[in-house]
Motif scaffolding. Structure first.
Motif, PDB file in Angstrom:
ATOM      1  N   CYS A  39       2.420  -3.246   4.355  1.00  0.00           N
ATOM      2  CA  CYS A  39       1.826  -2.585   5.764  1.00  0.00           C
ATOM      3  C   CYS A  39       2.637  -2.351   6.872  1.00  0.00           C
ATOM      4  CB  CYS A  39       0.785  -3.695   6.152  1.00  0.00           C
ATOM      5  SG  CYS A  39      -0.086  -3.163   7.593  1.00  0.00           S
ATOM      6  N   ASP A  41       2.804  -3.015   9.721  1.00  0.00           N
ATOM      7  CA  ASP A  41       2.697  -3.891  10.864  1.00  0.00           C
ATOM      8  C   ASP A  41       4.049  -4.510  11.201  1.00  0.00           C
ATOM      9  OD1 ASP A  41       2.461  -6.535  12.293  1.00  0.00           O
ATOM     10  OD2 ASP A  41       0.270  -6.519  11.493  1.00  0.00           O
ATOM     11  N   GLY A  65      -1.939  -1.038   5.910  1.00  0.00           N
ATOM     12  CA  GLY A  65      -3.024  -1.733   5.133  1.00  0.00           C
ATOM     13  C   GLY A  65      -2.303  -1.804   3.730  1.00  0.00           C
ATOM     14  N   HIS A  94      -0.774  -9.000   3.914  1.00  0.00           N
ATOM     15  CA  HIS A  94      -0.521  -9.993   4.797  1.00  0.00           C
ATOM     16  C   HIS A  94      -1.630 -10.491   5.651  1.00  0.00           C
ATOM     17  CE1 HIS A  94      -0.727  -7.554   8.701  1.00  0.00           C
ATOM     18  NE2 HIS A  94      -0.460  -6.735   7.952  1.00  0.00           N
ATOM     19  N   CYS A  97      -4.443  -8.702   8.776  1.00  0.00           N
ATOM     20  CA  CYS A  97      -4.196  -7.209   8.496  1.00  0.00           C
ATOM     21  C   CYS A  97      -5.066  -6.284   9.432  1.00  0.00           C
ATOM     22  CB  CYS A  97      -4.100  -6.990   7.122  1.00  0.00           C
ATOM     23  SG  CYS A  97      -3.701  -5.081   7.108  1.00  0.00           S
ATOM     24  N   GLY A  98      -4.651  -5.774  10.414  1.00  0.00           N
ATOM     25  CA  GLY A  98      -5.176  -4.829  11.488  1.00  0.00           C
ATOM     26  C   GLY A  98      -5.936  -3.706  10.730  1.00  0.00           C
TER      27      GLY A  98
HETATM   28 ZN   LIG Z   1      -1.787  -4.757   7.864  1.00  0.00          ZN
END
Ligand SMILES: [Zn+2]
Length: 181
Positions: A39, A41, A65, A94, A97-98
């Motif tokens: 991801c 992130d 993602g 992870h 995850c947003g």
């Molecule tokens: Zn993520």
């Protein structure tokens, strides 16, 4: 932090970095030990969490993602397998995850929505959905022609892994599509 500071930090890096290693990597090219699809992130900086801070160690593909949505990701995977011959291919999910959170909230607007529409997850609970998404992306990778060929020749191993933002630990959840835990 501003742009000037960011550049200053780069100069600090350039002063400290091993110049012989830079020369060698430029002359001989890269030979990374693993390809990691992670991801984007900022809390999951792949080289940092695997403690592989030396240049040339990891071939990292990052997308929100860790979604293997299209040829931008698949093309990078293909390059890593066919040209760089990295023996390990890792999908790194992870916690928190947003992107998966946004998927569960039904966000389908804009370009992010297009990316999320590539995901099909049954779980409604974030922690389970993150793992289901990891399994889905591993499955998509295992269906790629170059991956099938490399697996058939025993040249690669495909891992599904999960990183915990709270502990800093990575765990292996699957190998070549088979659950290991
Ligand atoms: Zn993520």
């Amino acid at each position: 932090m501003n742009i000037a500071q960011l550049l200053e930090d780069n100069r600090i890096f350039a002063r400290k970095v091993d110049k012989r290693l830079l020369e060698r990597l430029v002359e001989e090219g890269q030979k990374p030990v693993a390809t990691v699809i992670s991801c984007s992130d900022s809390r999951v900086p792949v080289e940092v969490i695997f403690n592989q801070l030396e240049l040339g160690k990891l071939f990292v593909i990052r997308v929100a993602g860790n979604v293997v949505a299209d040829s931008s990701v698949k093309g990078s995977i293909e390059y890593a397998i066919e040209h760089l011959k990295t023996p390990y291919l890792i999908v790194l999910a992870h916690t928190e995850c947003g992107a998966i959170k946004a998927y569960l909230e039904g966000i389908r607007k804009g370009e992010a929505g297009k990316l999320l529409s590539c995901i099909k997850i049954k779980s409604r609970e974030l922690s389970k959905a993150v793992i289901e998404n990891m399994e889905l992306q591993v499955k998509i990778i295992l269906e790629m022609g170059c991956v099938k060929r490399a697996l058939g020749k025993g040249e690669i191993e495909v891992y599904g892994m999960h990183y915990d933002l709270g502990t800093g630990k990575v765990n292996i959840l699957s190998k070549n599509g088979v659950r290991t835990v």
